[in-house]
Design an enzyme around this catalytic site. Structure first.
Site, PDB file in Angstrom:
ATOM      1  N   SER A 141       3.491   6.908  -4.422  1.00 54.93           N
ATOM      2  CA  SER A 141       2.653   6.631  -5.600  1.00 54.93           C
ATOM      3  C   SER A 141       1.623   7.714  -5.889  1.00 54.93           C
ATOM      4  CB  SER A 141       1.932   5.283  -5.419  1.00 54.93           C
ATOM      5  OG  SER A 141       1.091   5.322  -4.282  1.00 54.93           O
ATOM      6  N   LYS A 155      -5.645  -1.359  -5.523  1.00 56.36           N
ATOM      7  CA  LYS A 155      -5.971  -0.014  -6.003  1.00 56.36           C
ATOM      8  C   LYS A 155      -7.014  -0.052  -7.115  1.00 56.36           C
ATOM      9  CE  LYS A 155      -1.478   1.966  -4.747  1.00 56.36           C
ATOM     10  NZ  LYS A 155      -0.209   2.563  -5.212  1.00 56.36           N
TER      11      LYS A 155
END
Length: 805
Positions: A679, A722
């Site tokens: 990611s 996140k």
């Protein structure tokens, strides 16, 4: 032939009839005059000549309605002693004199008297040779017969040897040895002494045969009785020894327990068979110990015992909400199951697997579910289990054999429908002893666990009534077939707001109770709790937060006692004095825009984290270096990023040969922390473009997403964590993949309201929002470099075409 001397004398005497007793001449007789007639006759005799006539009741006379049911032959006796007993009867001792026959019985009023003829026959010289032979024969026969009598007969034989008259000897033997009264009467009624001896010998021979058979039977009975008595004696000894050792009679005890246990038929038959084997096994042998252990273990299993489920989903919801804050997915799933159970009571129990980082409440929610459903709770720790026998058990013949953890847990719960928590199922390992995860396949299959067989018990046990809940931190090490049998429920980390609520509602009251405090004695402000969450604990759950609150309680308690205060209030500014300097530095975005430095977002077991990416472009030969404890996936993402930047170099004014003339260094700070995952792809592309073009990156932007070679931004996981990291770090905008827009509803409300989310489909979208325009000085330098490199091409009208960077 010997000559007889016979005397006959008529006389009238009182009569006493005896039952079972026959009186003989010259022999003392002892009897009791029990009724009134006998007592009156005894008194009449005592008042007169002391002579009595003793006869016996006839067997036929007693059954017939006759006036005098007596024999007509008896003995005249002289009373020697007459005593009155305390019971009111008369005890008489008399000496026999002569035989007599009755000519007439009659009543005199109080007693019976008889007209008698006394008869006495004597042998001169004791009968001569014939008499001597009769005496010898009688003594021999008697001696043979006496061998079968258990009593001591030496004195009796001594007395018999002193009698030489055959008639007297026959009377003495009949009185002392013969058993049946009818035989004694037959001897008494024989007047001829020699004939009397013959009759007696016939009776003795008949009795000898009978006594021989009786002796044979007696020996057999005695032998059997002796054997039985010996076994009984030994068993009693064993019983006493066992009682002294505290063991008791195991066979009888197990038989009683099996009878009372209400077991299934096949189980009862099996255990009775094993108990019969135990009864035949020598006490103290190895096999006996194995059987005792096996029976005791099997009878400890709660066959058929169940608790009644609470099937009111509203009550279950209330209990779960009281015990835990958040965990909405788990609560919703349990409430749905209870609702389905309420509609269909026969619904099989479900198998859930709670997956999440440590400390988020996986284990504690299981105990709350058990309490909400009114089920017994038992926990099985699977961390480090590497032997299949730990799940299924060992064969009972092995030394130290025991059931597996499943059966042991049910035995511990004492019901066959508990809630069983399989804790840390991802920590199972395998070795040469087998794979325990494979043994769990049957346990966690609702169609197969109806007849689960433990190696020790060797009997089918129905596990379908048990509710299994497994926990795991990660599913990477759990085999696919095992995952297929469980319903996976993921538990995310707690946000700051959730931690604050948990601390106020659960942790602080728990620690107050543990340390003997209350709300009046200690007050902890919300700002102080936020300080603890942000700068003293960094975790996915709340375990460290609870330990920190416990430390505050201890220090505050010491202060209360030392300074004799009534209450203590802890604010944000007081935390430093209690716990020292901040343990954690805040992760904040940079205050200024920089070239080649981008704010990425990462997911760890402790939650979300701000992951900066730094890129330096140096003169060189085209080397690419990555640092920061990167995993293989992350290194591959770096290679993809460099390859993609080469494909778009012309669009952003990047020299086409930069990969030959420049060395690129990609670094991720906090190099001691291992990092991996795809990611960070868009973050590395943005940092590379920024460093190669000299364009600054907005400092208040954070981003996440995987990149493909064609420039597509691919979806990622852990968006909730996140985004919380971006919020805590002070970012204003978060760039996310378009495919993750559906996950925005799950993120924290505070983050969703504060941050600006920009979905991006391609890298161009990311660069458009993240990169700032080139500054004029930088632009002029680029123009000069482009002119020098003949990047400006003259147009037909004498002007030049400008390349847009």
């Amino acid at each position: 032939m010997p000559s007889y001397i016979e005397k006959a004398e008529p006389v009238t005497l009182p009569v006493i009839a005896l039952r079972g007793t026959v009186a003989f001449p010259l022999i003392t007789v002892n009897f009791e005059a029990g009724d009134e007639e006998a007592s009156a006759a005894a008194k009449a005799a005592g008042a007169g000549s002391s002579f009595l006539f003793l006869t016996s009741y006839t067997d036929e006379g007693e059954s017939l309605d006759v006036e005098f049911p007596f024999y007509t032959f008896g003995t005249v006796v002289r009373i020697k002693q007459m005593l009155r007993t305390p019971e009111g009867s008369t005890r008489i001792i008399a000496e026999g004199l002569v035989r007599a026959t009755v000519t007439r019985y009659r009543h005199t009023g109080a007693y019976v008297e008889a007209d008698l003829i006394c008869k006495h026959i004597s042998l001169p010289d004791t009968g001569g040779v014939r008499g001597e032979a009769a005496v010898h024969e009688m003594l021999t026969t008697v001696e043979n017969n006496l061998r079968h009598l258990p009593a001591n007969t030496e004195d009796l034989m001594g007395a018999l040897h002193h009698i030489k008259d055959p008639g007297a000897l026959a009377d003495f033997i009949a009185a002392n040895i013969l058993i049946r009264p009818i035989d004694k009467q037959a001897v008494l009624e024989c007047l001829d002494p020699l004939k009397r001896a013959e009759i007696l010998l016939e009776i003795l021979e008949e009795e000898a045969v009978i006594m021989e058979e009786e002796a044979l039977i007696r020996r057999r009975v005695n032998a059997r009785m002796n054997r039985n008595q010996r076994e009984y004696y030994l068993r009693e000894q064993i019983k006493v020894i066992q009682e002294e050792l505290g063991e008791g009679d195991d066979v009888a005890e197990f038989a009683e327990r099996i009878k009372k246990a209400e077991l299934p038929k096949d189980v009862e038959a099996k255990l009775n068979k094993e108990n019969d084997r135990l009864a035949k096994t020598p006490f103290g042998s190895a096999e006996s110990t194995v059987l005792v252990n096996y029976l005791d273990t099997c009878l400890s299993i709660p066959w058929g015992k169940k608790t009644k489920d609470r099937i009111s989903f509203s009550a279950v919801q209330k209990v779960l909400d009281t015990d835990h804050f958040g965990l909405e997915k788990v609560k919703e799933r349990i409430v749905e199951y209870i609702a389905a159970k309420q509609l269909n009571p026969d619904l099989n129990n479900q198998i859930l697997c709670l997956v999440g980082p440590p400390g988020v409440g996986k284990t504690s929610i299981a105990s709350s579910i058990a309490r909400a459903m009114n089920r017994r709770y038992v926990r099985i720790s699977l961390g480090g289990v590497r032997d299949e026998a730990d799940i299924r058990g060992h064969r009972k013949t092995y030394i130290g054999a025991m059931p597996g953890r499943i059966i042991s847990a049910i035995t511990q719960a004492e019901v066959c429908n508990p809630l069983i928590l399989l804790d840390e199922i991802d920590k199972l390992t395998r070795d040469s002893h087998g794979d325990p995860t494979s043994a769990l396949l049957e346990v966690l299959d609702g169609e197969q666990n109806k007849s689960f067989r433990d190696h020790f018990v060797e009997l089918p046990f129905d596990l379908s009534d048990c509710m299994f809940i497994a926990t795991a931190n990660s599913l990477d090490n759990v085999p696919r077939p095992l995952l297929d049998r469980m319903e996976i429920i993921e538990l995310s980390i707690y946000t700051k707001r959730e931690k604050l609520a948990i601390a106020k509602q659960y942790l602080i009251p728990k620690q107050f109770k543990r340390h003997g405090m209350n709300k009046k004695m200690l007050k902890i402000a919300d700002e102080a709790l936020e300080e603890l969450i942000d700068y003293y604990t960094r975790e996915a759950g709340v375990r460290n937060l609870e330990r920190t609150i416990a430390s505050l309680c201890r220090k505050a308690g010491k202060k209360l006692l030392a300074e004799k205060l009534k209450s203590v209030t802890i604010g944000k500014s007081d935390i430093k004095s209690y716990l020292g300097e901040r343990k954690l530095l805040p992760e904040l975005v940079d205050a200024e825009d920089e070239v080649g430095c981008v704010n990425g977002l990462a997911y760890t077991e402790l939650g979300g984290s701000l992951l900066k990416v730094e890129v330096a472009v140096l003169d060189g030969t085209g080397k690419i270096e990555t640092t920061g404890s990167l995993g293989d996936v992350m290194k591959e993402s770096a290679q993809i990023a460099v390859s993609y930047v080469r494909s778009i170099a012309s669009e952003y004014g990047i020299p086409a040969d930069f990969y030959k003339t420049k060395d690129i260094h990609i670094h991720f700070p906090e190099g001691a922390v291992p990092k991996d995952g795809p990611s960070a792809g868009v973050t590395m592309v943005t940092a590379l473009v920024s460093a190669l073009t000299g364009r600054r990156v907005r400092h208040d932007i954070a981003m996440t997403g995987e990149v493909s070679l064609r420039g597509h931004v691919l979806a990622i996981g852990g968006l909730k964590e996140k985004t919380m990291a971006a919020y805590n770090a002070g970012a204003k905008t978060v760039l996310i993949p378009v495919d993750n827009e559906r996950d925005l509803e799950e993120i924290d409300v505070l983050a969703r309201e504060t941050l600006k989310f920009i979905p991006c489909r391609r890298i161009a979208d990311v660069l458009k929002h993240a990169l700032l325009p080139a500054v004029p000085e930088m632009l002029s330098e680029k123009v000069e470099e482009a002119v020098a490199a003949s990047k400006f091409i003259p147009a037909g009208n004498g002007q030049t075409k400008q390349i847009h960077f």
